[in-house]
Design a protein around this motif. Structure first.
Motif, PDB file in Angstrom:
ATOM      1  N   ASP B  79      10.048 -27.489 -38.629  1.00 30.76           N
ATOM      2  CA  ASP B  79       9.448 -27.026 -37.376  1.00 30.76           C
ATOM      3  C   ASP B  79       8.061 -27.629 -37.185  1.00 30.76           C
ATOM      4  O   ASP B  79       7.651 -27.967 -36.087  1.00 30.76           O
ATOM      5  N   LYS B  80       7.330 -27.718 -38.304  1.00 31.95           N
ATOM      6  CA  LYS B  80       5.965 -28.243 -38.241  1.00 31.95           C
ATOM      7  C   LYS B  80       5.993 -29.711 -37.820  1.00 31.95           C
ATOM      8  O   LYS B  80       5.156 -30.162 -37.035  1.00 31.95           O
ATOM      9  N   LEU B  81       6.962 -30.448 -38.360  1.00 28.69           N
ATOM     10  CA  LEU B  81       7.110 -31.860 -37.997  1.00 28.69           C
ATOM     11  C   LEU B  81       7.410 -31.979 -36.499  1.00 28.69           C
ATOM     12  O   LEU B  81       6.807 -32.799 -35.794  1.00 28.69           O
ATOM     13  N   GLU B  82       8.323 -31.137 -36.020  1.00 30.67           N
ATOM     14  CA  GLU B  82       8.671 -31.180 -34.593  1.00 30.67           C
ATOM     15  C   GLU B  82       7.471 -30.814 -33.730  1.00 30.67           C
ATOM     16  O   GLU B  82       7.280 -31.374 -32.651  1.00 30.67           O
ATOM     17  N   ASP B  83       6.660 -29.885 -34.202  1.00 29.64           N
ATOM     18  CA  ASP B  83       5.439 -29.516 -33.465  1.00 29.64           C
ATOM     19  C   ASP B  83       4.543 -30.730 -33.274  1.00 29.64           C
ATOM     20  O   ASP B  83       4.021 -30.986 -32.190  1.00 29.64           O
ATOM     21  N   GLU B  84       4.343 -31.475 -34.377  1.00 30.16           N
ATOM     22  CA  GLU B  84       3.463 -32.655 -34.302  1.00 30.16           C
ATOM     23  C   GLU B  84       4.059 -33.724 -33.390  1.00 30.16           C
ATOM     24  O   GLU B  84       3.332 -34.381 -32.648  1.00 30.16           O
ATOM     25  N   TYR B 122      10.545 -38.820 -43.385  1.00 34.05           N
ATOM     26  CA  TYR B 122      10.464 -37.404 -43.744  1.00 34.05           C
ATOM     27  C   TYR B 122      11.718 -36.941 -44.474  1.00 34.05           C
ATOM     28  O   TYR B 122      11.654 -36.300 -45.523  1.00 34.05           O
ATOM     29  N   SER B 123      12.875 -37.305 -43.923  1.00 29.25           N
ATOM     30  CA  SER B 123      14.128 -36.825 -44.531  1.00 29.25           C
ATOM     31  C   SER B 123      14.425 -37.515 -45.866  1.00 29.25           C
ATOM     32  O   SER B 123      14.994 -36.908 -46.764  1.00 29.25           O
ATOM     33  N   LYS B 124      14.017 -38.783 -45.987  1.00 34.61           N
ATOM     34  CA  LYS B 124      14.357 -39.521 -47.211  1.00 34.61           C
ATOM     35  C   LYS B 124      13.345 -39.328 -48.332  1.00 34.61           C
ATOM     36  O   LYS B 124      13.682 -39.438 -49.513  1.00 34.61           O
ATOM     37  N   VAL B 125      12.086 -39.106 -47.975  1.00 34.56           N
ATOM     38  CA  VAL B 125      11.051 -39.056 -49.009  1.00 34.56           C
ATOM     39  C   VAL B 125      10.234 -37.759 -48.968  1.00 34.56           C
ATOM     40  O   VAL B 125      10.200 -36.994 -49.933  1.00 34.56           O
ATOM     41  N   ILE B 126       9.577 -37.511 -47.852  1.00 35.35           N
ATOM     42  CA  ILE B 126       8.564 -36.444 -47.812  1.00 35.35           C
ATOM     43  C   ILE B 126       9.165 -35.068 -48.067  1.00 35.35           C
ATOM     44  O   ILE B 126       8.657 -34.290 -48.872  1.00 35.35           O
ATOM     45  N   GLU B 127      10.269 -34.771 -47.397  1.00 37.46           N
ATOM     46  CA  GLU B 127      10.875 -33.442 -47.514  1.00 37.46           C
ATOM     47  C   GLU B 127      11.208 -33.117 -48.967  1.00 37.46           C
ATOM     48  O   GLU B 127      11.077 -31.991 -49.420  1.00 37.46           O
ATOM     49  N   ARG B 128      11.611 -34.160 -49.686  1.00 34.59           N
ATOM     50  CA  ARG B 128      12.000 -33.989 -51.087  1.00 34.59           C
ATOM     51  C   ARG B 128      10.778 -33.852 -52.010  1.00 34.59           C
ATOM     52  O   ARG B 128      10.801 -33.123 -52.994  1.00 34.59           O
ATOM     53  N   LYS B 129       9.690 -34.571 -51.650  1.00 33.52           N
ATOM     54  CA  LYS B 129       8.503 -34.576 -52.508  1.00 33.52           C
ATOM     55  C   LYS B 129       7.553 -33.417 -52.182  1.00 33.52           C
ATOM     56  O   LYS B 129       7.113 -32.697 -53.060  1.00 33.52           O
ATOM     57  N   ASP B 130       7.178 -33.293 -50.925  1.00 38.47           N
ATOM     58  CA  ASP B 130       6.261 -32.241 -50.508  1.00 38.47           C
ATOM     59  C   ASP B 130       6.377 -32.042 -48.993  1.00 38.47           C
ATOM     60  O   ASP B 130       5.685 -32.717 -48.219  1.00 38.47           O
ATOM     61  N   PRO B 131       7.236 -31.134 -48.555  1.00 39.42           N
ATOM     62  CA  PRO B 131       7.535 -30.992 -47.127  1.00 39.42           C
ATOM     63  C   PRO B 131       6.349 -30.573 -46.272  1.00 39.42           C
ATOM     64  O   PRO B 131       6.412 -30.631 -45.059  1.00 39.42           O
TER      65      PRO B 131
END
Lengths: 123, 196
Positions: B79-84, B122-131
């Motif tokens: 949701d935060k990503l969509e907000d940005e 985001y889906s491949k790296v960030i979400e897995r490391k630190d969302p």
């Protein structure tokens, strides 16, 4: 005279930042960018004013809408440390005009950490 | 119970289904990031919050007894990503001469290219490391788009060019500095694994 005078490392350079570069409580990296004067191909770089010939107020007042601009400053020596080229390029209507060349993504991320606020937006 | 507390109670019940009267010591619940931010911003006196990685821990002060209890809440950071992303649509509304110095307006295709890459990263790296590591999305020089992660633990600027598939980046984190360029549609995940 262009480029001949060396600006001392300790001297300040003033830089105008338009209101549109302020978001989320700060200045965004895109505020720091180079431009080319369409009438003079030698006049390119990030356009700043040498404090020897300008005050921060005068820098702001050169904007089309001064109230829509803040003024920040950089120390010349700090810009040179980043391998930026500082070229004094006085113009008839602005004896302080100085171009800073070499701005890229790496430099913009650094400049965000190095500027000092001289005139806040709206003041 | 005074009026202020009643207002808080109603809002909490409506947004997260947590009744003030239950006065929990520990609660676990799932809530969208936007809803949670709205609750916190409207009730600054009631909530103290800080983010620990993907989990937001919030202390809850009972106004009447002064008893301190707490809730642990899982946040949906997508949701935060969509907000940005939604906030960044201001870029598409900039008209020619938006800086009073002749700057050109931004191309929708450039913005879409940057957003597509960001969702992918985001889906491949960030979400897995630190969302929780969501960038700010800003207008960049020469009709380019900047993605800017300005966090204490890491600082990263990615610039998506107006034309073509290239992007440049500059980063600094606990492991050191890293700069370079990459292809938006075929980026090296190892580089971003290092950064995040």
């Amino acid at each position: 005279m262009n480029g001949i005078i060396e600006i001392p490392d300790k001297d300040k350079l003033y830089y105008r930042v338009h209101a549109i570069y302020f978001r989320d409580g700060g200045i965004m990296p895109g505020a720091f960018r180079e431009r080319v004067d369409e009438d003079d191909a030698n006049d390119y770089g990030m356009s700043t004013d040498w404090a020897e010939y300008s005050t921060a107020e005068e820098t702001r007042n050169r904007a089309q809408n001064p109230r829509q601009n803040a003024v920040v400053s950089f120390i010349t020596g700090e810009l040179k440390t980043l391998k930026l080229l500082v070229v004094y390029y006085p113009k008839e209507d602005n004896p302080a005009h100085t171009n800073v060349r070499g701005i890229n993504t790496i430099i913009r991320r650094e400049l965000i950490k190095k500027f000092r606020m001289e005139i806040e937006l709206g003041n | 119970m005074n009026t202020i507390v009643r207002t808080y109670e109603k809002e909490i019940e409506e947004n997260v289904g947590w009744s003030y009267r239950q006065r929990p010591t520990i609660e676990k619940m799932h809530v969208g990031y936007s809803s949670w931010q709205r609750i916190i911003s409207r009730n600054p006196r009631l909530f103290h919050s800080y983010i620990i990685r993907s989990e937001e821990k919030t202390y809850y002060q009972d106004f009447i007894t002064g008893r301190l209890s707490h809730a642990v809440i899982s946040i949906n950071y997508a949701d935060k990503l969509e907000d940005e992303i939604n906030k960044s649509k201001y870029i598409l509304r900039l008209k020619n001469n938006w800086d009073d110095e002749g700057a050109k307006k931004y191309d929708r295709q450039t913005w879409e290219k940057a957003i597509k890459f960001l969702r992918d990263l985001y889906s491949k790296v960030i979400e897995r490391k630190d969302p929780n590591l969501i960038p700010k999305i800003y207008h960049g020089p020469d009709q380019s788009i900047d993605l800017f992660w300005d966090y204490e633990e890491m600082n990263l600027l990615i610039n998506v060019a107006f034309r073509g598939e290239k992007a440049t980046f500059s980063a600094e984190n606990a492991n050191g500095n890293l700069n370079g360029e990459f292809d938006l549609s075929n980026f090296n995940r190892a580089v971003f694994d290092f950064l995040f």
